[in-house]
Structure formats: structure tokens, C-alpha cells
Design an enzyme around this catalytic site. Structure first.
Site, short mmCIF file in Angstrom:
data_model
loop_
_atom_site.label_atom_id
_atom_site.label_comp_id
_atom_site.label_asym_id
_atom_site.label_seq_id
_atom_site.Cartn_x
_atom_site.Cartn_y
_atom_site.Cartn_z
CG ASP A 2 80.68 -35.84 64.79
OD1 ASP A 2 81.60 -36.45 64.22
OD2 ASP A 2 79.69 -36.40 65.31
CG HIS A 23 80.92 -40.17 65.13
ND1 HIS A 23 80.03 -39.11 65.17
CD2 HIS A 23 80.15 -41.28 65.04
CE1 HIS A 23 78.79 -39.56 65.10
NE2 HIS A 23 78.84 -40.88 65.02
CB SER A 61 76.18 -41.29 62.96
OG SER A 61 75.93 -41.13 64.32
#
Length: 315
Positions: A180, A139, A258
Site C-alpha cells: 500500500d 489506495h 491516509s
């Protein structure tokens, strides 16, 4: 009752230019926090020893007890500092850029942030090997991975083995939205890169210490500390499927973290930081954060490097 929502930490705003986005601010904050903690423990130790002295008078034990407490705290602080110093150079800062026009020549295909490039978000990643492969979250680079316009770019900032800051363009190698995960590649000499030390997530225990390094809100090389709060959690992937076996931690993970590594007390990567629960409408972490187990990444990343897609998508 406050409502909680899960946040995939990617589109981190860039901090104001007036505020430096270097690691120095983070280091000073950590130092201040550790100093306060030392003061609190020292004070509590002093009070405990004082009360014990009145109950069982033995003045000779008073100074040694205080010295032992302080020495143990110094060792703990030095251990955390050493972990950060040994691992932070393996963590990279990722910026997602969108050009206003397709470059007409290689000279224009630079990463200079001028009027032709817009910073859309930031994230983190870590160096997988000496060939320049970078592991991050899907993402974080989803726009680059699915770009059909030719306008998306990815800027990767890292520290080379000599301690110098360098910037390279990150090229997408492979991605797996189900977990992810994504792999970028930067052009760099082997001796410029320091790959992260990959550990295992098989033998983790709730309560053991862990550390997250990343770039929350664009503040580079930020260290947060905590413990493993839970194991075997289930979180949603970007395409809506469940990612099973996730690691839960209270080490702060915010927008921009992230793709960065979750690290154990030995400096080994045990997870890929990916998401946090936030109070609805606040954007503030509730202390419930998640990482993809490194064993999952070890299983998937080699396929992404070789084939560009996960094993299940090739048949």
C-alpha cells in the site's frame, strides 16, 4: 456486540464551503483541548496538595508543588507545539481529480477546479526528498496509477520553505499495492521543499508517544496525538495480501489521513498512516488505527523511484 470493519482511509469528502478547511480550526481545537487538560491537572494538583497539607502541615511546600506541576505541563504542551511546527510543512494534501474530457492543449491541462474537474477524494502524503518525491498510500492514488483514460489527475498542495502555500500536479512515479505504498513527483525547486526527517521503526516500544499529521475529511494540517498501542500487527493490503509488522496506534486516523506520517517525539517519521477499524456502518474510528512501518517504506520507496515497480515485480 458491535461489528468492526477495517477502513482504508482515502475517499474523504470535502467539507462544506461554509466551513474553512484551514489549519486554524485545528490549532484552536488543540489549544482548547490542551487548556482543558491543564485546568484538570491544575485542579487535581490543587486538591492533592490541599489534602496533603492537612495531613502533614507545611505551607511552604504548597505553592512550589503547584508551580512544578504547571511548569511540567507547559513544557509538554510546548514540545507538542514545536513538533507540529517543525514537521507540518513536510506534509502534503492530495486531491484526486477526474476531468470530464481529455485536455486538448497544455493550457487546459491545469489543476483549476472548474466544471471540467470533479474531486473524487482526498488523502495525505509527505515529502521524501528535495527532488519532489512524495510518499503516500497506493489506495490514495490507485485511480491515477491504473488510469487508462487519461482523465485522472492528482493535485498536491504543500507549504514551501518560505511558508507559502503552493499547488502542483502530482505525477505517478511508482507503486506497490502489496505494501500500500506509492510515490508521486511534483515539479518544484529544491529550496521550495522541506523533506520529512525519516526515523526508524526498529526500536519502537508500546506506550511511547506518537503523532499523526494529515488532512482528515479535507481539513488540512490536522494534528492528532496518542501512543503506540501495539507492534507487529497484520493488516490487509489493497490487493488482499497481508501487510505484516504494522504499527497500531490510538492517535486518530480518519478518511483523508491516509498516506500521512506517523511521527515520534523527536519529529521523525516512524510510519505511514494507512487504515483504521471502524464500527460497521458508522464510519467512526474505534481508536484502533494502523501505520506501515517506516523501515518498510525505506526498503521499498527507492526501488519505486528508480524502477517504478517493487523489486519482486521486475523478474
Amino acid at each position: 456486540m458491535a461489528k468492526l470493519g477495517i477502513l482504508m482511509c482515502t475517499q474523504s469528502p470535502i467539507p462544506p464551503h461554509q466551513i474553512p478547511s484551514s489549519s486554524s480550526g485545528s490549532n484552536s481545537n488543540n489549544t482548547l483541548c490542551l487548556t482543558k487538560r491543564k485546568s484538570l491537572i491544575f485542579t487535581s494538583s490543587l486538591l492533592t496538595s490541599y489534602l496533603g497539607l492537612h495531613q502533614n502541615p507545611n505551607p511552604s511546600t504548597f505553592p512550589s508543588a503547584i508551580a512544578q506541576e504547571v511548569d511540567e505541563l507547559d513544557q509538554e504542551e510546548n514540545r507538542v507545539v514545536q513538533i507540529f511546527q517543525e514537521t507540518s510543512s513536510s506534509v502534503v494534501f492530495i486531491k484526486d481529480l477526474e476531468l470530464t474530457k481529455i485536455p486538448t492543449s497544455s493550457a487546459e491541462n491545469s489543476l483549476a477546479e472548474d466544471e471540467n474537474a470533479k474531486v473524487e477524494g482526498t488523502g495525505s502524503g509527505f515529502i521524501w526528498d528535495k527532488f519532489g518525491h512524495i510518499v503516500t498510500n497506493y489506495h490514495v492514488v490507485s485511480k491515477l496509477a491504473t488510469d487508462r483514460s487519461g482523465l485522472q489527475r492528482c493535485k498536491v498542495s504543500l507549504v514551501d520553505s518560505g511558508g507559502n502555500n503552493i499547488t502542483r500536479e502530482g505525477k505517478i512515479v511508482g507503486f506497490d499495492p502489496d505494501y500500500d505504498l506509492a510515490v508521486l513527483k511534483v515539479d518544484a525547486l529544491e529550496n521550495e521543499l522541506k523533506p520529512a526527517t525519516i526515523g526508524t521503526s526498529r526500536e519502537l516500544h508500546v506506550g511511547q508517544s506518537c503523532f499523526a499529521i494529515g488532512n482528515p475529511y479535507g481539513y488540512e494540517n490536522t494534528l492528532t496525538t496518542g501512543v503506540i498501542s501495539g507492534l507487529g500487527r497484520e493488516i490487509p493490503s489493497p490487493n488482499g495480501r497481508a501487510i505484516r509488522g504494522a504499527i497500531q496506534t490510538d492517535a486518530a486516523i480518519n478518511a483523508g489521513n491516509s498516506g500521512g506520517p506517523l511521527i515520534d517525539s523527536y519529529g521523525h517519521v516512524i510510519g505511514v498512516n494507512t487504515a483504521t477499524f471502524t464500527r460497521k456502518g458508522s464510519g467512526i474510528s474505534s481508536g484502533v488505527n494502523f501505520a506501515i512501518p517506516i523501515d518498510t517504506a525505506v526498503r521499498i520507496v527507492p526501488y519505486l523511484i528508480v524502477y517504478g515497480t517493487p523489486y519482486t515485480d521486475r523478474f
